[in-house]
Design an enzyme around this catalytic site. Sequence first.
Site, mmCIF file in Angstrom:
data_model
loop_
_atom_site.group_PDB
_atom_site.id
_atom_site.type_symbol
_atom_site.label_atom_id
_atom_site.label_comp_id
_atom_site.label_asym_id
_atom_site.label_seq_id
_atom_site.Cartn_x
_atom_site.Cartn_y
_atom_site.Cartn_z
ATOM 1 N N LYS A 155 0.754 -1.063 -0.263
ATOM 2 C CA LYS A 155 -0.335 0.156 -0.105
ATOM 3 C C LYS A 155 1.141 1.287 0.097
ATOM 4 C CE LYS A 155 -3.617 1.842 2.481
ATOM 5 N NZ LYS A 155 -4.186 1.943 3.735
ATOM 6 N N SER A 231 -9.496 2.142 3.209
ATOM 7 C CA SER A 231 -9.076 2.444 2.132
ATOM 8 C C SER A 231 -7.900 1.410 1.429
ATOM 9 C CB SER A 231 -7.346 3.532 3.014
ATOM 10 O OG SER A 231 -6.723 3.717 3.838
ATOM 11 N N SER A 255 -9.237 -0.262 7.492
ATOM 12 C CA SER A 255 -9.419 -0.047 6.162
ATOM 13 C C SER A 255 -8.311 -1.289 5.232
ATOM 14 C CB SER A 255 -7.984 0.589 5.925
ATOM 15 O OG SER A 255 -8.309 2.270 6.486
#
Length: 516
Positions: A155, A231, A255
């Site tokens: 990420k 996210s 997330s």
Amino acid sequence: VQAPHLTGFWFRFFVRLIEAPLIGPFLLKKENQLLRNTVFPEEPMFKPEYPQEKEHSVVELDEDGRPEGRVESALNCLPHYDPFRYWKIRDYAYAYQSTPSMVAESIISMIEEPPTPLLLSFDAAEVRKQAAASTQRFESGNPLSILDGIFIAIKDDIDCHPHPSTGGSTWMHEVRDVKKDAVCVSRLRSCGVIFIGKTNMHEFGMGTTGNNSNYGTARNPHAPDRYTGGSSSGPAAIVASGLCSAALGTDGGGSVRIPSSLCGVVGLKINYGRTSMEGSLCDSGTVEVIGPIASTVEDAMLVYAAMLGASPANRISMKPLPTLSSLRSLRIGIYTPWFNNVHSTEVSDKCEDALNLLEVVIPEIVEMRTAHLVSIGSEKLSYDTRTSLALFQSFTAADYVAAQCIRRRIMHYFMEIFKKVDVIVTPTTGMTAPRIPPSALKSGETDMPTTGYLMRFVVPANLLGLPAISVPVGYDKEGLPIGLQVIGRPWAEATILRVAAAVEKLRRPVTYYDVL
């Protein structure tokens, strides 16, 4: 938070309105009355604090030892090898003779023209370099671990040299250089992992859908017209699509678990303090952790074993002891009013069908959500996403202290519940993947009802630092994945992994790359 669903022009107008010096504070001032009008007798708890109770029938892992050794211990905990509907890490490992470079070429060809923006930073030459080194180790008969030659994505708020870390923004890389790997990335690299690049995400992690108007929004592999969840949108989508076996995400408010649920993969939110956050954009908060997203529970366990290891500060204050184990019978708790508070009963029905449940009561859920919102909002004020930032700036120091009093109060309730049950289960999200409004792609959107459904069940694990995992257990009538969340006692990752392995149900999405 109550707000209309806005996209396009009206969304941009709303953002400017709440950012206005006089109008914005007036619109937002009502949201904090619960904290400002209530007296809390508890002392504040500024980060999760609890002793570690030793789990039954577990294997202790040496967090000071070599990551490769921990991965080998995790491998010994896995059941008999059986090829799965997704290609697992063991599928790659048993297929490899001298082929990581061949697989790399296949992945590179698939990534260079992806249907949606899954990766924000990708360097084919860097992937080939890593794959060549892995191939050489296989040819000489010396792979570093079962993770050698396994492709993993990171990420974009976790450092992975030589890629920049933008946090999904257009400017963070201009003010913050990446000079080395994050600690957890370094541990995976020492096991021979091949990093394919940095994935898309909701800008600075401040959203639950995965919408990113800066680089384009990643699409759900099960239905390209729907969100991935956020996210950690890119990590979940790239794993679900088959391009890599696992990815690392961050989880401060679901997330990792939310996108894993919506994309039909496994997302492990580890215990707060279990691994070092050094080298991530969110390295100083009290609710956020780095965790693996993988195609199966066993792959999540292998990656978790490699990356774990607390920071020096947390080893002194929390004394975590990492463990793993095989399956055994467990007591599982459910609070029915919370469990059934979903957008569609298909979600709760599929989750309930997966387990035999024991009823428990969890009080003060609204207060818990408020405390989490104030905690994560106050700790993220160093970043800039405009609608969330406007709300977060309305919080005061007194609000933050009150939220930490609630944290201690809710911790007491949960520790009492865990005297009766081993784990608590809920749906991971209160709905399956929402549709993407076309007008939201350019400027984003605000949709608080959807955010509420997506975050309904994930908050306790972040506020209290507890381990939790999302595992797919079925699909709705439109074929969209449904995730079950398993919340464990403090430090009980071994227990929640056992439960998740017993109930996971996976199938390939409509957008799937058959790499092997």
